[in-house]
Design an enzyme around this catalytic site. Structure first.
Site, mmCIF file in Angstrom:
data_model
loop_
_atom_site.group_PDB
_atom_site.id
_atom_site.type_symbol
_atom_site.label_atom_id
_atom_site.label_comp_id
_atom_site.label_asym_id
_atom_site.label_seq_id
_atom_site.Cartn_x
_atom_site.Cartn_y
_atom_site.Cartn_z
ATOM 1 C CB SER A 16 -43.997 38.646 55.084
ATOM 2 O OG SER A 16 -43.250 37.899 54.146
ATOM 3 N N GLY A 17 -40.920 38.529 55.782
ATOM 4 C CA GLY A 17 -39.622 38.954 55.240
ATOM 5 C C GLY A 17 -38.820 39.877 56.141
ATOM 6 C CB ILE A 18 -36.940 43.004 55.298
ATOM 7 C CG1 ILE A 18 -36.063 42.398 54.187
ATOM 8 C CG2 ILE A 18 -36.177 44.087 56.048
ATOM 9 C CD1 ILE A 18 -35.747 43.341 53.031
ATOM 10 C CE1 TYR A 136 -39.874 46.705 44.828
ATOM 11 C CE2 TYR A 136 -37.630 46.841 43.962
ATOM 12 C CZ TYR A 136 -38.501 46.561 45.006
ATOM 13 O OH TYR A 136 -38.007 46.146 46.225
#
Ligand SMILES: NC(=O)c1ccc[n+]([C@@H]2O[C@H](COP(=O)([O-])OP(=O)(O)OC[C@H]3O[C@@H](n4cnc5c(N)ncnc54)[C@H](O)[C@@H]3O)[C@@H](O)[C@H]2O)c1
Length: 233
Positions: A16-18, A136
């Site tokens: 997914s994504g990056i 995070y």
């Protein structure tokens, strides 16, 4: 990094994504790519990077590795810290920091063999504090410090270790929060002087470029790619 025919990359979070965009660009450039992800999309090997035994077992099946892209990560929630379930601290640190360390550690012999490169994904969230995001932020600041530590220790093995620190990138991770009404795309865009989010294409292209020989004297560097976000208003 090895310039001969088969160049092998491991991409965590490649479903997914990056990470997925890194997989696409590497394959288009002729690399053999092995995806490590919780999800088996992209023909990946199902592995939880926060489980060292699982990571070590899949690492053992490989011979030399030219490139490790540590792109797997989780966002955690956005509620105020005081309202957070402490278990979330454990899971965000375990995946974002622990997983990056585990994959790097388990693949060290394979990376040493090919004088390979590790590209980690930190974040501007590691340096610009956002409310509700302590877990995070700490995980990403620690990924940056881990990058510098490993770069220092493994330079003599010919292994380079670098990280990118993106601003907001239009990926399913961010899309989910926009759809849940936790984030607004307009407000996120306005945090960047360029007044937009990054595309996965531009982040992946930079990550792959940094892994190539023109950057062979660069190690331990955290490359900010944020449309000017950390420059201030
Ligand atoms: N999207 C952004 O704005 C942004 C900004 C800065 C940094 N990052 C970082 O970039 C990285 C990729 O994020 P993205 O936005 O592409 O997210 P994403 O949710 O689209 O993709 C993350 C991938 O990681 C995988 N993953 C998560 N936990 C895993 C685990 N324990 N084991 C194996 N795979 C696991 C998921 O299955 C998913 O395929 C993350 O480290 C994220 O923190 C994202």
């Amino acid at each position: 990094m090895n310039n001969v025919e088969e160049r092998i990359a491991i991409v965590t979070g490649g479903a997914s994504g990056i990470g997925q965009e890194c997989v696409r660009q590497l394959r288009a450039a002729g690399w053999r790519v092995v995806v490590w992800d919780r999800s088996e999309q992209e023909g990946g090997v199902a592995v939880n990077i926060a489980d060292y035994a699982a990571v070590a077992a899949v690492a053992k099946q490989l011979d030399g590795v030219d490139l490790l892209i540590n792109a797997a990560g989780i966002a955690g929630g956005r509620e105020p810290v005081a309202e957070k379930d402490p278990a979330e601290w454990d899971s965000v640190l375990a995946v974002n920091l622990g997983g990056t360390f585990y994959c790097s550690h388990a693949l060290y012999p394979q990376l040493r063999k090919k004088r390979g490169v590790i590209v980690n994904v930190a974040s501007v969230a590691g340096t610009v504090m956002m409310k509700g995001r302590a877990h995070y932020a700490v995980s990403k600041a620690a990924v940056a410090t881990l990058t510098r530590s490993l770069a220092n220790e493994w330079a003599s093995d010919g292994i380079r270790v670098i990280a990118v620190a993106p601003g907001y990138v239009k990926t399913p991770m961010i899309q989910r929060s926009i759809e849940a009404g936790e984030l607004s795309e307009e407000k996120l865009a306005a945090m960047h002087p360029m007044n937009r989010l990054a595309s996965t294409q531009e982040i992946a292209a930079a990550m792959i470029a940094l892994a190539q020989p023109p950057f062979q004297f660069m190690t331990g560097e955290i490359v900010t790619i944020d449309g000017g976000m950390t420059l201030g208003k």
